[in-house]
Scaffold this active site. Sequence first.
Site, PDB file in Angstrom:
ATOM      1  N   THR A 225       0.794  -1.187  -0.005  1.00 25.67           N
ATOM      2  CA  THR A 225       0.060  -0.011  -0.057  1.00 25.67           C
ATOM      3  C   THR A 225       0.985   1.271  -0.092  1.00 25.67           C
ATOM      4  O   THR A 225       2.111   1.256   0.468  1.00 25.67           O
ATOM      5  CB  THR A 225      -0.976  -0.004   1.135  1.00 25.67           C
TER       6      THR A 225
ATOM      7  N   GLU B 253       0.452   3.368   2.022  1.00 23.93           N
ATOM      8  CA  GLU B 253       0.566   3.820   3.219  1.00 23.93           C
ATOM      9  C   GLU B 253       1.841   3.480   3.584  1.00 23.93           C
ATOM     10  O   GLU B 253       2.552   4.097   4.946  1.00 23.93           O
ATOM     11  CB  GLU B 253      -0.472   3.131   4.196  1.00 23.93           C
TER      12      GLU B 253
ATOM     13  N   TYR C 255      -1.051   0.531  10.914  1.00 27.61           N
ATOM     14  CA  TYR C 255      -1.504  -0.228   9.690  1.00 27.61           C
ATOM     15  C   TYR C 255      -0.204  -0.136   8.602  1.00 27.61           C
ATOM     16  O   TYR C 255       0.170  -1.159   8.295  1.00 27.61           O
ATOM     17  CB  TYR C 255      -2.516   0.457   9.082  1.00 27.61           C
TER      18      TYR C 255
ATOM     19  N   LYS D  82       2.164  -3.220   7.245  1.00 29.92           N
ATOM     20  CA  LYS D  82       2.342  -3.514   5.771  1.00 29.92           C
ATOM     21  C   LYS D  82       3.651  -3.432   5.225  1.00 29.92           C
ATOM     22  O   LYS D  82       4.219  -4.218   4.459  1.00 29.92           O
ATOM     23  CB  LYS D  82       1.325  -2.415   4.913  1.00 29.92           C
TER      24      LYS D  82
HETATM   25  P1  NDP Z   1     -11.268  -4.772   2.476  1.00 32.46           P
HETATM   26  O1  NDP Z   1     -11.387  -4.103   4.029  1.00 32.46           O
HETATM   27  O2  NDP Z   1     -12.462  -4.583   1.709  1.00 32.46           O
HETATM   28  O3  NDP Z   1     -11.330  -6.233   2.817  1.00 32.46           O
HETATM   29  C1  NDP Z   1     -10.347  -6.933   3.754  1.00 32.46           C
HETATM   30  C2  NDP Z   1     -10.667  -8.311   3.794  1.00 32.46           C
HETATM   31  O4  NDP Z   1      -9.759  -8.916   4.736  1.00 32.46           O
HETATM   32  C3  NDP Z   1     -12.189  -8.458   4.315  1.00 32.46           C
HETATM   33  O5  NDP Z   1     -12.832  -9.329   3.706  1.00 32.46           O
HETATM   34  C4  NDP Z   1     -12.032  -9.087   5.708  1.00 32.46           C
HETATM   35  O6  NDP Z   1     -12.543 -10.105   6.194  1.00 32.46           O
HETATM   36  C5  NDP Z   1     -10.589  -9.843   5.477  1.00 32.46           C
HETATM   37  N1  NDP Z   1      -9.838  -9.845   6.822  1.00 32.46           N
HETATM   38  C6  NDP Z   1      -9.629  -9.032   7.896  1.00 32.46           C
HETATM   39  N2  NDP Z   1      -9.098  -9.619   8.865  1.00 32.46           N
HETATM   40  C7  NDP Z   1      -8.888 -10.847   8.355  1.00 32.46           C
HETATM   41  C8  NDP Z   1      -7.996 -12.303   9.139  1.00 32.46           C
HETATM   42  N3  NDP Z   1      -7.679 -11.917  10.254  1.00 32.46           N
HETATM   43  N4  NDP Z   1      -8.195 -13.486   8.579  1.00 32.46           N
HETATM   44  C9  NDP Z   1      -8.745 -13.488   7.337  1.00 32.46           C
HETATM   45  N5  NDP Z   1      -9.264 -12.449   6.648  1.00 32.46           N
HETATM   46  C10 NDP Z   1      -9.447 -11.123   7.187  1.00 32.46           C
HETATM   47  O7  NDP Z   1     -10.128  -4.350   1.879  1.00 32.46           O
HETATM   48  P2  NDP Z   1     -10.127  -3.939   0.227  1.00 32.46           P
HETATM   49  O8  NDP Z   1     -10.522  -4.900  -0.708  1.00 32.46           O
HETATM   50  O9  NDP Z   1     -10.095  -2.527  -0.028  1.00 32.46           O
HETATM   51  O10 NDP Z   1      -8.299  -4.180   0.147  1.00 32.46           O
HETATM   52  C11 NDP Z   1      -7.797  -5.446  -0.268  1.00 32.46           C
HETATM   53  C12 NDP Z   1      -6.246  -5.521   0.311  1.00 32.46           C
HETATM   54  O11 NDP Z   1      -5.582  -4.253  -0.236  1.00 32.46           O
HETATM   55  C13 NDP Z   1      -6.084  -5.054   1.952  1.00 32.46           C
HETATM   56  O12 NDP Z   1      -5.116  -5.918   2.391  1.00 32.46           O
HETATM   57  C14 NDP Z   1      -5.691  -3.565   1.803  1.00 32.46           C
HETATM   58  O13 NDP Z   1      -5.135  -3.504   3.163  1.00 32.46           O
HETATM   59  C15 NDP Z   1      -5.037  -3.574   0.775  1.00 32.46           C
HETATM   60  N6  NDP Z   1      -5.214  -2.204   0.093  1.00 32.46           N
HETATM   61  C16 NDP Z   1      -6.221  -1.542  -0.209  1.00 32.46           C
HETATM   62  C17 NDP Z   1      -6.567  -0.281  -0.737  1.00 32.46           C
HETATM   63  C18 NDP Z   1      -7.570   0.495  -1.269  1.00 32.46           C
HETATM   64  O14 NDP Z   1      -7.602   1.689  -1.474  1.00 32.46           O
HETATM   65  N7  NDP Z   1      -8.786  -0.381  -1.284  1.00 32.46           N
HETATM   66  C19 NDP Z   1      -5.057   0.417  -1.116  1.00 32.46           C
HETATM   67  C20 NDP Z   1      -3.804  -0.268  -0.899  1.00 32.46           C
HETATM   68  C21 NDP Z   1      -3.961  -1.568  -0.232  1.00 32.46           C
HETATM   69  P3  NDP Z   1     -14.248  -9.963   6.767  1.00 32.46           P
HETATM   70  O15 NDP Z   1     -15.087  -9.987   5.171  1.00 32.46           O
HETATM   71  O16 NDP Z   1     -14.600 -11.262   7.381  1.00 32.46           O
HETATM   72  O17 NDP Z   1     -14.562  -8.642   7.476  1.00 32.46           O
HETATM   73  P1  GDR Z   2      -6.785   5.594   4.095  1.00 36.01           P
HETATM   74  O1  GDR Z   2      -8.790   5.728   3.392  1.00 36.01           O
HETATM   75  O2  GDR Z   2      -6.640   5.999   5.423  1.00 36.01           O
HETATM   76  O3  GDR Z   2      -6.144   6.556   2.889  1.00 36.01           O
HETATM   77  O4  GDR Z   2      -6.649   4.123   3.697  1.00 36.01           O
HETATM   78  P2  GDR Z   2      -9.615   6.501   4.265  1.00 36.01           P
HETATM   79  O5  GDR Z   2     -10.670   6.719   3.296  1.00 36.01           O
HETATM   80  O6  GDR Z   2      -9.911   5.918   5.682  1.00 36.01           O
HETATM   81  O7  GDR Z   2      -9.187   8.131   4.538  1.00 36.01           O
HETATM   82  C1  GDR Z   2      -8.639   8.902   3.762  1.00 36.01           C
HETATM   83  C2  GDR Z   2      -8.498  10.334   3.956  1.00 36.01           C
HETATM   84  O8  GDR Z   2      -9.841  10.714   4.702  1.00 36.01           O
HETATM   85  C3  GDR Z   2      -9.551  11.486   5.656  1.00 36.01           C
HETATM   86  N1  GDR Z   2     -10.960  11.639   6.457  1.00 36.01           N
HETATM   87  C4  GDR Z   2     -11.534  10.603   6.811  1.00 36.01           C
HETATM   88  N2  GDR Z   2     -11.385   9.202   6.582  1.00 36.01           N
HETATM   89  C5  GDR Z   2     -12.401   8.381   7.164  1.00 36.01           C
HETATM   90  N3  GDR Z   2     -12.307   7.183   7.049  1.00 36.01           N
HETATM   91  N4  GDR Z   2     -13.572   9.048   7.743  1.00 36.01           N
HETATM   92  C6  GDR Z   2     -13.789  10.313   7.872  1.00 36.01           C
HETATM   93  O9  GDR Z   2     -14.759  10.715   8.596  1.00 36.01           O
HETATM   94  C7  GDR Z   2     -12.810  11.190   7.466  1.00 36.01           C
HETATM   95  N5  GDR Z   2     -12.701  12.579   6.938  1.00 36.01           N
HETATM   96  C8  GDR Z   2     -11.375  12.767   6.778  1.00 36.01           C
HETATM   97  C9  GDR Z   2      -8.541  10.600   6.556  1.00 36.01           C
HETATM   98  O10 GDR Z   2      -8.003  11.363   7.575  1.00 36.01           O
HETATM   99  C10 GDR Z   2      -7.572  10.377   5.506  1.00 36.01           C
HETATM  100  O11 GDR Z   2      -6.562  11.455   5.352  1.00 36.01           O
HETATM  101  C11 GDR Z   2      -6.991   3.526   2.758  1.00 36.01           C
HETATM  102  C12 GDR Z   2      -7.340   1.886   3.070  1.00 36.01           C
HETATM  103  O12 GDR Z   2      -7.995   1.291   2.040  1.00 36.01           O
HETATM  104  C13 GDR Z   2      -6.089   1.346   3.220  1.00 36.01           C
HETATM  105  O13 GDR Z   2      -6.140  -0.151   3.725  1.00 36.01           O
HETATM  106  C14 GDR Z   2      -5.208   1.595   2.088  1.00 36.01           C
HETATM  107  O14 GDR Z   2      -3.931   0.760   2.231  1.00 36.01           O
HETATM  108  C15 GDR Z   2      -4.870   2.737   1.757  1.00 36.01           C
HETATM  109  O15 GDR Z   2      -6.194   3.457   1.595  1.00 36.01           O
HETATM  110  C16 GDR Z   2      -4.113   3.246   0.708  1.00 36.01           C
END
Ligand code: NDP
Ligand code: GDR
Length: 338
Positions: free
Chosen positions: A126, A128, A149, A153
């Site tokens: 990521t 992050e 987090y 990662k």
């Molecule tokens: P989600 O949060 O939508 O999905 C994460 C999944 O991981 C869920 O299905 C959850 O299961 C499962 N999970 C959580 N804890 C465990 C555990 N202990 N054992 C097994 N499964 C678990 O994430 P995204 O689809 O958005 O992202 C996919 C991956 O990419 C993640 O690893 C995230 O950190 C990473 N990522 C995401 C980005 C984004 O912008 N979306 C950007 C960069 C990286 P359950 O359904 O049971 O809760």
């Molecule tokens: P992020 O996504 O932390 O970048 O992680 P998120 O959407 O949570 O936050 C993005 C930015 O928005 C600001 N923010 C808020 N965020 C949330 N969640 N709720 C609020 O009310 C709010 N108001 C402002 C945050 O401070 C932040 O700056 C996501 C996840 O998918 C990670 O798993 C992944 O790795 C990174 O994106 C890339």
Amino acid sequence: MGQFAFITGIFGQDSRFLTKHLLDKNYTVYGMMRRSSKLSAMQDFIKDFGDKVKLRYGDMTDPSSIRKILAEAEPDEVYNLAAQSDVRVSFDIPEYTAEVNATGVVDLISAMREIVPQAKLYQASTSECFGRSKPPQNETSIFQPTSPYGTAKLHAYWEVRNAREGYNMFACNGLLFNHESEYRGENFVTRKITSSIARIVKGKQQCLSLGNLDAKRDWGSAQDFVKAMWMMLQHDKPDDYVVATGIAHTVREFLEMVLQCSGISYWHECSSDPLEEKYYNSKTGKVIVKIDPSFYRPVEVDYLLGDSTKIRNTLGWEPEVTLEQLVSIMYKHDFEVQ
Ligand code: NDP
Ligand code: GDR
């Protein structure tokens, strides 16, 4: 016969798109779900895919469950998408976050080396990991994660590199910047905004509370980004890639795009104190968006902007969906389901 894939975190946002991508390519897909996964998530998934995906119980914190699935599925490709993926919540549960996002990956790599040493691994790394590194960030930028987090990662990132360099595993890190869709969890800011504004328009919610509106993110489409995951594993050699659109916006800009899309006529009150910043419905005079400091993070990542030149030049990946299109897809979906 087609290829076999194993996806962890099968009910997450990215898995929805990746599963479709792989099934369209005739893969047999195994997916790991948790005992604690929401029943509604399972029902939605089964509504889309029927019995085409072989769902198995497991958990990243239970290595024996992962071993069992690897032995049964004998996958050609493993996509490790499971994670405690909420950055803000990682400050509250840092140890669990490290257990799932870092130690879980150590265990997965060790199980793969033993059971399916030829299988390829995609690790969901990521932006992050870059944290406060100077934008634009690419594969050579320094890592400065600022959350439990991000540090977990980053630990996993290095485990994957070491498995590749030390044990000759075909293992790739996708350093993906934020990517969104109508399947995004409502705990993340984009979907929180689209779903809340849709509810406000329908009179089912009064007001939306947000944290830091000045943070900048490089938001792309999850549908585009999962293609990059697959492309990494089809290349002739394993490597790490940044995946991003190369355009960043503030949370405030994203909010205003959604407000425009919703047709709400609003006015905006700025203030030198961010806690006083408000958005009003100009027809009713009521506050529709306000700031709540409980959504602030102990340490914020201010500015993420990805430079994805490497994957564009090496694998030919390009994002297709613009942020305007993404906002419209997400808002329209949320308006229909609210
Ligand atoms: P989600 O949060 O939508 O999905 C994460 C999944 O991981 C869920 O299905 C959850 O299961 C499962 N999970 C959580 N804890 C465990 C555990 N202990 N054992 C097994 N499964 C678990 O994430 P995204 O689809 O958005 O992202 C996919 C991956 O990419 C993640 O690893 C995230 O950190 C990473 N990522 C995401 C980005 C984004 O912008 N979306 C950007 C960069 C990286 P359950 O359904 O049971 O809760
Ligand atoms: P992020 O996504 O932390 O970048 O992680 P998120 O959407 O949570 O936050 C993005 C930015 O928005 C600001 N923010 C808020 N965020 C949330 N969640 N709720 C609020 O009310 C709010 N108001 C402002 C945050 O401070 C932040 O700056 C996501 C996840 O998918 C990670 O798993 C992944 O790795 C990174 O994106 C890339």
